[in-house]
Design a protein around this motif. Sequence first.
Motif, PDB file in Angstrom:
ATOM      1  N   SER A 204       0.746  -1.215  -0.045  1.00  0.00           N
ATOM      2  CA  SER A 204       0.186  -0.057   0.040  1.00  0.00           C
ATOM      3  C   SER A 204       0.808   1.383   0.053  1.00  0.00           C
ATOM      4  CB  SER A 204      -0.840  -0.095   1.104  1.00  0.00           C
ATOM      5  OG  SER A 204      -1.839  -1.042   1.159  1.00  0.00           O
ATOM      6  N   LEU A 205       1.854   1.443   0.742  1.00  0.00           N
ATOM      7  CA  LEU A 205       2.610   2.683   0.867  1.00  0.00           C
ATOM      8  C   LEU A 205       3.483   2.602  -0.488  1.00  0.00           C
ATOM      9  CD1 LEU A 205       4.298   2.193   4.509  1.00  0.00           C
ATOM     10  CD2 LEU A 205       2.600   3.792   3.691  1.00  0.00           C
ATOM     11  N   TYR A 206       4.129   1.673  -1.038  1.00  0.00           N
ATOM     12  CA  TYR A 206       4.638   1.589  -2.409  1.00  0.00           C
ATOM     13  C   TYR A 206       3.815   2.262  -3.312  1.00  0.00           C
ATOM     14  CZ  TYR A 206       6.769   0.183  -6.708  1.00  0.00           C
ATOM     15  OH  TYR A 206       7.284   0.179  -7.937  1.00  0.00           O
ATOM     16  N   PHE A 207       2.509   1.637  -3.654  1.00  0.00           N
ATOM     17  CA  PHE A 207       1.701   1.944  -4.698  1.00  0.00           C
ATOM     18  C   PHE A 207       1.061   3.397  -4.393  1.00  0.00           C
ATOM     19  CE2 PHE A 207       0.920  -2.540  -5.552  1.00  0.00           C
ATOM     20  CZ  PHE A 207       1.409  -2.497  -6.824  1.00  0.00           C
ATOM     21  N   HIS A 208       1.070   3.948  -3.269  1.00  0.00           N
ATOM     22  CA  HIS A 208       0.591   5.204  -2.706  1.00  0.00           C
ATOM     23  C   HIS A 208       1.604   6.107  -3.304  1.00  0.00           C
ATOM     24  CE1 HIS A 208      -1.599   8.107  -0.352  1.00  0.00           C
ATOM     25  NE2 HIS A 208      -0.565   8.747  -0.095  1.00  0.00           N
ATOM     26  N   PHE A 209       2.981   5.876  -2.730  1.00  0.00           N
ATOM     27  CA  PHE A 209       3.974   6.640  -3.172  1.00  0.00           C
ATOM     28  C   PHE A 209       4.226   6.971  -4.785  1.00  0.00           C
ATOM     29  CE2 PHE A 209       8.565   7.320  -4.169  1.00  0.00           C
ATOM     30  CZ  PHE A 209       8.644   8.433  -3.860  1.00  0.00           C
TER      31      PHE A 209
END
Length: 336
Positions: free
Chosen positions: A34-39
């Motif tokens: 989630s953090l990766y795709f959000h970034f």
Amino acid sequence: ANSHPGTDEYYRRLPHRLFIGLLIAFMAPLVILSLYFHFQFNVTLKESGKLHLTTLAESQRNTIDLFLQERVVNIFNLFHSSYLEIPPSTEDMAQALQQLLEMSDAFVDVGFLSPAGAQIGYAGPYSFLRGKDYSKERWYQTLMSQNANYYISDIYLGFRQKPHFTIAVKQVIEGKPFVVRATLDPDKFYRFIRTIGQGKVANSALINREGKYQVVDPAKGGLLGNSPYMPPMMTGSGANEVAANGDPELFAYSWLKEAPWVLVVDQPLKIAYAEMYRVRRIMIAVTALFVVLLFSVTGITTNRLLLRAQATDESRKELKSQLFHAAKLVAVGELA
């Protein structure tokens, strides 16, 4: 058989340990992804917003350059008009102004300058400018010193003490440089810029190399006032996020080719990044839904595993009790 105190304590702690273990096992990959795709989404959509506004700035810049090129051609054509003589008469200049106004209502007046820089012909609302010496004016000296045969000045007050800018054209006739200059109204020029940007939720302004407004929305600033944002000098086009007047905005810029000005288009971040914010809300909602489902699945799985473990342990205890009882019977039989 009675339950052992240690066993009871073990089963009392087991649900929490099992739930936390499963939660970490499931949540860690989800959080990382989630953090990766959000970034990545934020970076991509921000770049998309900047590219969109930069493209808008470049499109408007091309239209403004074309407008200025057409005005230069309009003034050049006066040299080749059959009615314009040297020195020009009052009627010649009046006809020249009428010809310019037919091309664009942004024109204010027109003047014809001798090789010495004196305005020997004039038509327009400022009759006192007839006969004025322009040889010391910055735009005139720049035109005479450069190789180009036309020059577009910054906004200035001049002899009339009113904001305007000059387009001056130089033509060598019988070995002598003559100049036809026309001035344009910044307000009408601003209305033209508003027209080409109609329907776009963005503000457009023109700024010179000193960072002073040449054309600007009156609600954003005043002519010749200082701009809060100055883009990199003569570097083509680009976009930057700037906190102007306390409100974060996205500024896109594109330097003109026909004049030493830069077109700046700005939008509030909430508009420029509207698509990014929408996608981010969807991502947060989907992630929250996954978290709720994960908690539910983890809770159900933990309960099932715990019930199975308890059932297995109870069966083991029952079997152990039966074996112990059988052993006692065997011992009694042996004694008998």
